[in-house]
Design a protein around this motif. Structure first.
Motif, PDB file in Angstrom:
ATOM      1  N   UNK A 161       0.787  -1.227   0.000  1.00 67.04           N
ATOM      2  CA  UNK A 161       0.000   0.000   0.000  1.00 67.04           C
ATOM      3  C   UNK A 161       0.823   1.282   0.000  1.00 67.04           C
ATOM      4  N   UNK A 162       2.143   1.198   0.119  1.00 70.17           N
ATOM      5  CA  UNK A 162       2.977   2.390   0.091  1.00 70.17           C
ATOM      6  C   UNK A 162       2.903   3.240   1.345  1.00 70.17           C
ATOM      7  N   UNK A 163       2.239   2.776   2.387  1.00 72.43           N
ATOM      8  CA  UNK A 163       2.107   3.539   3.626  1.00 72.43           C
ATOM      9  C   UNK A 163       3.192   3.126   4.629  1.00 72.43           C
ATOM     10  N   UNK A 164       3.557   4.007   5.553  1.00 69.95           N
ATOM     11  CA  UNK A 164       4.509   3.609   6.597  1.00 69.95           C
ATOM     12  C   UNK A 164       3.994   2.451   7.443  1.00 69.95           C
ATOM     13  N   UNK A 165       2.695   2.483   7.769  1.00 71.60           N
ATOM     14  CA  UNK A 165       2.053   1.377   8.495  1.00 71.60           C
ATOM     15  C   UNK A 165       0.724   1.080   7.811  1.00 71.60           C
ATOM     16  N   UNK A 166       0.248  -0.155   7.975  1.00 72.72           N
ATOM     17  CA  UNK A 166      -0.976  -0.563   7.312  1.00 72.72           C
ATOM     18  C   UNK A 166      -2.199   0.206   7.779  1.00 72.72           C
ATOM     19  N   UNK A 182      16.107   4.824   0.239  1.00 70.52           N
ATOM     20  CA  UNK A 182      17.150   3.800   0.259  1.00 70.52           C
ATOM     21  C   UNK A 182      18.494   4.388   0.671  1.00 70.52           C
ATOM     22  N   UNK A 183      18.754   5.632   0.303  1.00 66.45           N
ATOM     23  CA  UNK A 183      20.004   6.265   0.747  1.00 66.45           C
ATOM     24  C   UNK A 183      20.071   6.291   2.274  1.00 66.45           C
ATOM     25  N   UNK A 184      18.961   6.650   2.906  1.00 69.54           N
ATOM     26  CA  UNK A 184      18.941   6.682   4.368  1.00 69.54           C
ATOM     27  C   UNK A 184      19.087   5.284   4.959  1.00 69.54           C
ATOM     28  N   UNK A 185      18.506   4.288   4.298  1.00 70.16           N
ATOM     29  CA  UNK A 185      18.641   2.907   4.772  1.00 70.16           C
ATOM     30  C   UNK A 185      20.108   2.486   4.763  1.00 70.16           C
ATOM     31  N   UNK A 186      20.793   2.734   3.643  1.00 68.41           N
ATOM     32  CA  UNK A 186      22.200   2.338   3.534  1.00 68.41           C
ATOM     33  C   UNK A 186      23.038   3.089   4.564  1.00 68.41           C
ATOM     34  N   UNK A 187      22.782   4.378   4.738  1.00 63.56           N
ATOM     35  CA  UNK A 187      23.540   5.148   5.732  1.00 63.56           C
ATOM     36  C   UNK A 187      23.280   4.633   7.144  1.00 63.56           C
ATOM     37  N   UNK A 188      22.067   4.166   7.396  1.00 60.83           N
ATOM     38  CA  UNK A 188      21.750   3.626   8.725  1.00 60.83           C
ATOM     39  C   UNK A 188      22.720   2.503   9.093  1.00 60.83           C
ATOM     40  N   UNK A 245       9.122   2.168  -1.130  1.00 60.17           N
ATOM     41  CA  UNK A 245       9.361   3.048   0.027  1.00 60.17           C
ATOM     42  C   UNK A 245       8.029   3.299   0.741  1.00 60.17           C
ATOM     43  N   UNK A 246       8.064   3.627   2.039  1.00 59.09           N
ATOM     44  CA  UNK A 246       9.219   3.737   2.930  1.00 59.09           C
ATOM     45  C   UNK A 246       9.665   2.369   3.438  1.00 59.09           C
ATOM     46  N   UNK A 247      10.690   2.366   4.295  1.00 57.60           N
ATOM     47  CA  UNK A 247      11.365   1.128   4.636  1.00 57.60           C
ATOM     48  C   UNK A 247      11.385   0.836   6.138  1.00 57.60           C
ATOM     49  N   UNK A 248      11.759  -0.379   6.439  1.00 55.51           N
ATOM     50  CA  UNK A 248      11.841  -0.961   7.779  1.00 55.51           C
ATOM     51  C   UNK A 248      10.437  -1.352   8.263  1.00 55.51           C
ATOM     52  N   UNK A 249      10.371  -1.949   9.447  1.00 56.55           N
ATOM     53  CA  UNK A 249       9.148  -2.623   9.881  1.00 56.55           C
ATOM     54  C   UNK A 249       7.990  -1.673  10.166  1.00 56.55           C
ATOM     55  N   UNK A 298      -2.653   0.395  11.699  1.00 58.27           N
ATOM     56  CA  UNK A 298      -1.808  -0.650  12.248  1.00 58.27           C
ATOM     57  C   UNK A 298      -0.534  -0.102  12.874  1.00 58.27           C
ATOM     58  N   UNK A 299       0.360  -1.010  13.237  1.00 57.39           N
ATOM     59  CA  UNK A 299       1.618  -0.632  13.886  1.00 57.39           C
ATOM     60  C   UNK A 299       2.839  -0.942  13.033  1.00 57.39           C
ATOM     61  N   UNK A 300       2.636  -1.680  11.940  1.00 56.01           N
ATOM     62  CA  UNK A 300       3.774  -2.079  11.116  1.00 56.01           C
ATOM     63  C   UNK A 300       3.479  -1.913   9.637  1.00 56.01           C
ATOM     64  N   UNK A 301       4.531  -1.925   8.862  1.00 53.05           N
ATOM     65  CA  UNK A 301       4.495  -1.770   7.410  1.00 53.05           C
ATOM     66  C   UNK A 301       3.861  -3.003   6.771  1.00 53.05           C
ATOM     67  N   UNK A 302       3.086  -2.798   5.730  1.00 52.42           N
ATOM     68  CA  UNK A 302       2.530  -3.901   4.948  1.00 52.42           C
ATOM     69  C   UNK A 302       3.637  -4.580   4.156  1.00 52.42           C
ATOM     70  N   UNK A 303       3.760  -5.895   4.291  1.00 51.27           N
ATOM     71  CA  UNK A 303       4.762  -6.642   3.531  1.00 51.27           C
ATOM     72  C   UNK A 303       4.136  -7.141   2.226  1.00 51.27           C
ATOM     73  N   UNK A 304       4.901  -7.202   1.137  1.00 48.39           N
ATOM     74  CA  UNK A 304       4.346  -7.705  -0.122  1.00 48.39           C
ATOM     75  C   UNK A 304       4.055  -9.198  -0.049  1.00 48.39           C
TER      76      UNK A 304
END
Length: 425
Positions: free
Chosen positions: A101-106, A367-373, A356-360, A112-118
């Motif tokens: 869904x492209x949202x930070x959380x479902x 992705x730049x921020x993910x790699x820098x993390x 995007x966005x990323x993480x749980x 919800x509290x977490x990102x939708x996984x494909x």
């Protein structure tokens, strides 16, 4: 990186490799990008073709049934399977949008509290959801249907919907539907107070019948979802060309993207967790990702293991088609492991640039921020991060040191992992 020559036809890890070109060798058409044998072996294992057919899920004997998949697709898209009649599985896992869904959380009937996984690739994972609280695709499909923030439905109503709208399709796969008692319209062990009371008032035999219908709904949805797959990417074509010693084929990736691939396999250490054809080890890791709510950090895998073990729809439960000895993942599940605290499942990197966005919990936007993390390796707010930090004791791990150009090169490579989504018609 020094390139080594390999004789035509030499096998790497059982996979025939046509040729690898030595640096400076006199050949009719030298490859632009030379790789050492160890890297070729890793690249071979990362190809989508190496996934092969998914092993049959012993807990769901209907997963290969086309009739079950047809029913599952209808259920996947049916908003009647929600409390407000407006939310379906496809609301968050949109087939036209990477099954997410492209949202930070479902966002279902609540937030919800977490990102939708494909959906793609889920059929090959031993544990599902970010925290792994489900151990099969069919059991996973049941969770959102009763979750108060997602579908918010209840088992008795689901069973009535099956009788009213899907009786013929259901019976083609699973046999006769049970009669629905008139004494309860809405009842569930996980619902509202009234629904729980209505469930408790049902005879045990009726509860089991309703549970069986509910479980079979999940098995039908799993039959559909298991047919949704990642398609090949530019990266896959590049590896195929490299193994076939095809100079023109290597041009499918730019020089920058190949630099990023070398970083992925080397000092970026991405391959440590993102390996194999799904680019995931399907394991759980704490990498110090900041919680969405610092006042209530998500405990991840630590809270999921007890839920999984007491789940009546797990591999060892009464609604599974598996024999106990076929439930190896559950039989040997590690419990009370300190490493589970704050740990989340490694997601596949296939099509990662498109979601995007990323993480749980969608905490990181790009992705730049993910790699820098991973280079910054912040302390975990709950549990202990696996990422090495300056001053760590020997043996803790190797620091990830990336220049700004390295970050851009890695992100460029991650963009090559996108391909079409193959789904049943």
């Amino acid at each position: 990186m020094k390139a080594l020559g390999i004789r035509a036809g030499m096998a790497l890890a059982g996979v025939p490799v046509a040729m690898a070109i030595a640096a400076g060798a006199a050949t009719p058409a030298a490859l632009r990008d030379a790789w050492v044998p160890e890297d070729l072996q890793t690249l071979t294992a990362m190809q989508l073709t190496q996934a092969g057919p998914r092993p049959v899920d012993p807990s769901n004997i209907h997963e290969r049934s086309s009739n079950a998949a047809s029913l599952g697709r209808a259920l996947f898209n049916d908003p009647r399977l929600s409390r407000n009649g407006r939310v379906s599985c496809a609301s968050c896992h949109a087939p036209a949008a990477q099954f997410e869904d492209g949202r930070p959380v479902g966002q279902g009937i609540g937030t919800g509290k977490r990102r939708t996984m494909p959906v793609m690739g889920a059929a090959g994972a031993p544990f599902l959801f970010w925290d792994g609280r489900k151990d099969s695709l069919w059991s996973q499909a049941l969770g959102p249907m009763e979750d108060a923030a997602e579908h918010g439905g209840n088992r008795m109503r689901f069973a009535r919907i099956m009788r009213a709208h899907y009786a013929t399709q259901y019976e083609q796969v699973f046999g006769p539907l049970p009669a629905m008692p008139a004494l309860a319209r809405d009842a569930s062990p996980l619902g509202t107070r009234d629904e729980r009371a209505a469930w408790a008032a049902l005879p045990p035999a009726t509860q089991q019948q309703v549970n069986r219908v509910f479980a079979n709904m999940g098995k039908a949805i799993a039959a559909y979802e298991s047919r949704v797959r990642y398609g090949p990417s530019r990266f896959d074509r590049y590896v195929g060309a490299t193994l076939a010693a095809d100079p023109r084929g290597q041009d499918v990736l730019s020089v920058q993207e190949v630099r990023g691939l070398r970083l992925f396999l080397g000092k970026g250490q991405c391959i440590t967790c993102h390996n194999g054809p799904m680019l995931s080890d399907h394991a759980f890791h704490n990498t110090g990702v900041p919680p969405l709510d610092p006042a209530r950090p998500d405990r991840g895998r630590a809270d999921a293991v007890p839920k999984l073990l007491r789940d009546e729809f797990n591999c060892l439960g009464p609604y599974s088609d598996a024999k106990p000895e076929q439930c190896g993942e559950l039989n040997f599940l590690a419990q009370n492991d300190p490493a589970h605290l704050g740990a989340f499942r490694t997601p596949s990197l296939r099509n990662v640039a498109d979601r995007a966005p990323y993480m749980h919990a969608g905490q990181i936007k790009t992705l730049q921020e993910v790699v820098r993390h991973y280079g910054e390796a912040p302390d975990a707010m709950v549990g202990h991060s696996e990422l090495a930090r300056p001053g760590d004791a020997p043996g803790h791990g190797q620091l990830i040191r990336l220049s700004p150009q390295d970050v851009e090169d890695l992100v460029a490579f991650l963009g090559t992992l996108s391909g079409a989504v193959d789904q049943p018609r």
